[in-house]
Design an enzyme around this catalytic site. Structure first.
Site, short mmCIF file in Angstrom:
data_model
loop_
_atom_site.label_atom_id
_atom_site.label_comp_id
_atom_site.label_asym_id
_atom_site.label_seq_id
_atom_site.Cartn_x
_atom_site.Cartn_y
_atom_site.Cartn_z
N LYS A 81 -22.25 -11.54 0.00
CA LYS A 81 -21.95 -12.62 -0.96
C LYS A 81 -22.07 -12.22 -2.42
O LYS A 81 -22.21 -13.07 -3.30
CB LYS A 81 -22.80 -13.88 -0.68
N GLY A 83 -19.64 -10.51 -3.82
CA GLY A 83 -18.26 -10.27 -4.29
C GLY A 83 -17.60 -9.13 -3.54
O GLY A 83 -16.69 -8.48 -4.06
N THR A 84 -18.02 -8.93 -2.29
CA THR A 84 -17.48 -7.84 -1.46
C THR A 84 -15.96 -7.90 -1.36
O THR A 84 -15.27 -6.88 -1.55
CB THR A 84 -18.07 -7.95 -0.03
N TRP A 86 -13.74 -9.29 -3.23
CA TRP A 86 -13.12 -8.99 -4.54
C TRP A 86 -13.16 -7.49 -4.81
O TRP A 86 -12.16 -6.87 -5.17
CB TRP A 86 -13.88 -9.77 -5.62
N HIS A 146 -22.78 -2.88 4.07
CA HIS A 146 -23.83 -3.72 3.48
C HIS A 146 -25.19 -3.02 3.66
O HIS A 146 -26.22 -3.60 3.35
CB HIS A 146 -23.91 -5.05 4.22
N SER A 176 -24.22 -19.12 -2.26
CA SER A 176 -23.04 -18.67 -1.52
C SER A 176 -23.41 -18.38 -0.05
O SER A 176 -22.71 -18.80 0.88
CB SER A 176 -22.45 -17.44 -2.19
N TYR A 234 -21.11 -8.57 -10.68
CA TYR A 234 -20.07 -9.61 -10.52
C TYR A 234 -19.81 -10.31 -11.85
O TYR A 234 -18.67 -10.54 -12.24
CB TYR A 234 -20.60 -10.61 -9.47
N ARG A 300 -14.60 -19.40 -1.70
CA ARG A 300 -15.17 -20.75 -1.85
C ARG A 300 -14.90 -21.25 -3.26
O ARG A 300 -14.04 -22.07 -3.48
CB ARG A 300 -16.68 -20.73 -1.54
N GLY A 302 -15.99 -18.88 -6.31
CA GLY A 302 -15.81 -17.67 -7.11
C GLY A 302 -16.20 -17.83 -8.57
O GLY A 302 -15.51 -17.34 -9.46
#
Ligand code: PAP
Length: 343
Positions: A81, A83-84, A86, A146, A176, A234, A300, A302
C-alpha cells in the site's frame, strides 16, 4: 496447526496443487514460529522478523533459496500500500520505453501487476524454480517484492542488480491497508474494527510488518549503497513526478535524452501512469489479481493525507509518537499531507 493453512489460500484456489500436502519441513517450521491473528482471517507467523501468512511461506522460501539475480535485473520493492501499482507502471514504462510504441503501451492491455510480477507471491507461488528467462518477455528482467531487505536472497544483495524502493507516510499506508483488507473479509464477517487493526498496525502486526523495520532497512541500505538502491517517497512522486521520473531513469541507466525531453516523453509516461488514467482502463477495472482480489481494489483514492478523514486525534497522536520514536536520528522523514513539510 492445520495443514490447510499452508496449502490453501483464503479467497480462491491459487494453485493447481493447493490440496497436495505441504512439506513436513515447512510444517515443522511454522509450528515453531510466533503466531498472531491476522486482520481478516489468516493467522500471521513471525518469520525472519516479519509477519507473513503460512500460505506464502512456501513460495517465499523458494524465492529465497532458488532465485539467482542477474547484474542487469531491476527489482521494485515496497511495503504493501505504499504505491506498488504506480511504481510498477512507472518503472516498466521508463525502462522499456524503446521496446514498444508509447501509444501501444502494454499498460493498456495488462495490469501493472501482470507486467511486473511479484517474486514471492506470484512467480514462486506454484513453482519452486520458475523459468524466469522465458517468463520475462522484456529485458532486462524486472520483478517486484514486498520482502524486507534483510530477507532478500543473497544473490540480490551481492549482485549489481538494482532495487527501486518506494515508501509512503505510515498514516496513509495504514488507512489504505485497513480499507483494502476490509474488502477481503467474508460476507458473514463483521467489518474490521478500526481500533483493533490500528493497534495491530502500531504493534507491527500486518503481513510484511512491522512497517518501520522494513522502511528503515531499505533506507539504511540505500544510504550505504545509493547506486544499488533508489529510495523514493510516494509524496515526492505526487509533488513532482517529472523530476522523480528523470531521477529514476538516470538510476536505471536509461536517462531521458534531450530529444526525448523536448518531445515530452517524460510527461507522456507520467500521464499514462496517473491514478486517473490507470483507474479508467478496462483492464484495471475488471478481473482479479492473482490472490483473487479484484484489480479495481488497487485503485481507491491515490491521495496524500486521506488519513485525516479516518483517524481520531488519539490515533494521530499515537502514530506521530511512533514516527518520532522509530525514525529518530535516521534522517528519514515523511510528508503527512500534500501541503505540510516533512515530519
Ligand atoms: P500493493 O502494495 O498491495 O500491491 P499498492 O499499489 O501499494 O498495492 O496500493 C494501492 C494504493 O496505491 C492505493 O492507495 P489509497 O488506498 O490510499 O488510495 C491506490 O489508490 C494507490 N494507487 C494505485 N495506483 C496509483 C497511481 N497510479 N498513482 C497514485 N496512487 C496510486
Amino acid at each position: 496447526m492445520d495443514t490447510a493453512e499452508i496449502s490453501k489460500p483464503r479467497l480462491v484456489s491459487l494453485t493447481e496443487d493447493a490440496d497436495k500436502s505441504p512439506d513436513d519441513e515447512l510444517l515443522q517450521l511454522v509450528q515453531t514460529l510466533p503466531k498472531e491473528q491476522g486482520w481478516a482471517v489468516s493467522n500471521l507467523y513471525l518469520y525472519q522478523d516479519f509477519w507473513c501468512t503460512a500460505h506464502f511461506l512456501k513460495p517465499l522460501i523458494s524465492f529465497q533459496r532458488h532465485f539467482r539475480a542477474f547484474d542487469s535485473d531491476v527489482i521494485v520493492a515496497t511495503f504493501p500500500k505504499c504505491g506498488t501499482t504506480w511504481l510498477k507502471a512507472l518503472v516498466f514504462s521508463t525502462l522499456y520505453r524503446n521496446q514498444f510504441a508509447r501509444k501501444d503501451t502494454p499498460l493498456l492491455s495488462f495490469t501493472p501487476h501482470q507486467l511486473v510480477r511479484f517474486l514471492e507471491h506470484d512467480l514462486y507461488l506454484n513453482n519452486s524454480c520458475p523459468d524466469l528467462e522465458n517468463i520475462c518477455v522484456y529485458k532486462p528482467r524486472l520483478f517486484a517484492t514486498h520482502v524486507p531487505h534483510a530477507s532478500l536472497p543473497a544473490s540480490v544483495k551481492d549482485s549489481n542488480c538494482k532495487i527501486v524502493y518506494l515508501c509512503r507516510n505510515p498514516m496513509d499506508v495504514f488507512v489504505s491497508l485497513w480499507l483494502f483488507t476490509d474488502k477481503l473479509r467474508e460476507e458473514n464477517q463483521e467489518p474490521l474494527s478500526l481500533d483493533k487493526v490500528f493497534d495491530k498496525f502500531c504493534r507491527g502486526i500486518y503481513i510484511y510488518g512491522p512497517f518501520f523495520d522494513q522502511v528503515l532497512g531499505y533506507w539504511k541500505a540505500s544510504q550505504e549503497n545509493p547506486d544499488k538502491i533508489l529510495f523514493l517517497k510516494y509524496e515526492d512522486l505526487k509533488e513532482d513526478i517529472s523530476c522523480q521520473l528523470k531521477h529514476l531513469a538516470v538510476f536505471l541507466g536509461v536517462p531521458f535524452t534531450e530529444e526525448e525531453e523536448k518531445q515530452g516523453v517524460v510527461e507522456e509516461i507520467a500521464k499514462i501512469c496517473t491514478f486517473e488514467k490507470l483507474q479508467e482502463l478496462e483492464v484495471n477495472r475488471k478481473g482479479l489479481f492473482i490472490t483473487g482480489v479484484p484489480n479495481k481494489d488497487f485503485f481507491r483514492k491515490g491521495e496524500v493525507g486521506d488519513w485525516s478523514n479516518y483517524l481520531t486525534p488519539a490515533m494521530v497522536e499515537r502514530l506521530e509518537k511512533l514516527i518520532q520514536e522509530k525514525l529518530d536520528n535516521s534522517g528519514l522523514t515523511f510528508k503527512l499531507s500534500s501541503t505540510a513539510s516533512d515530519a
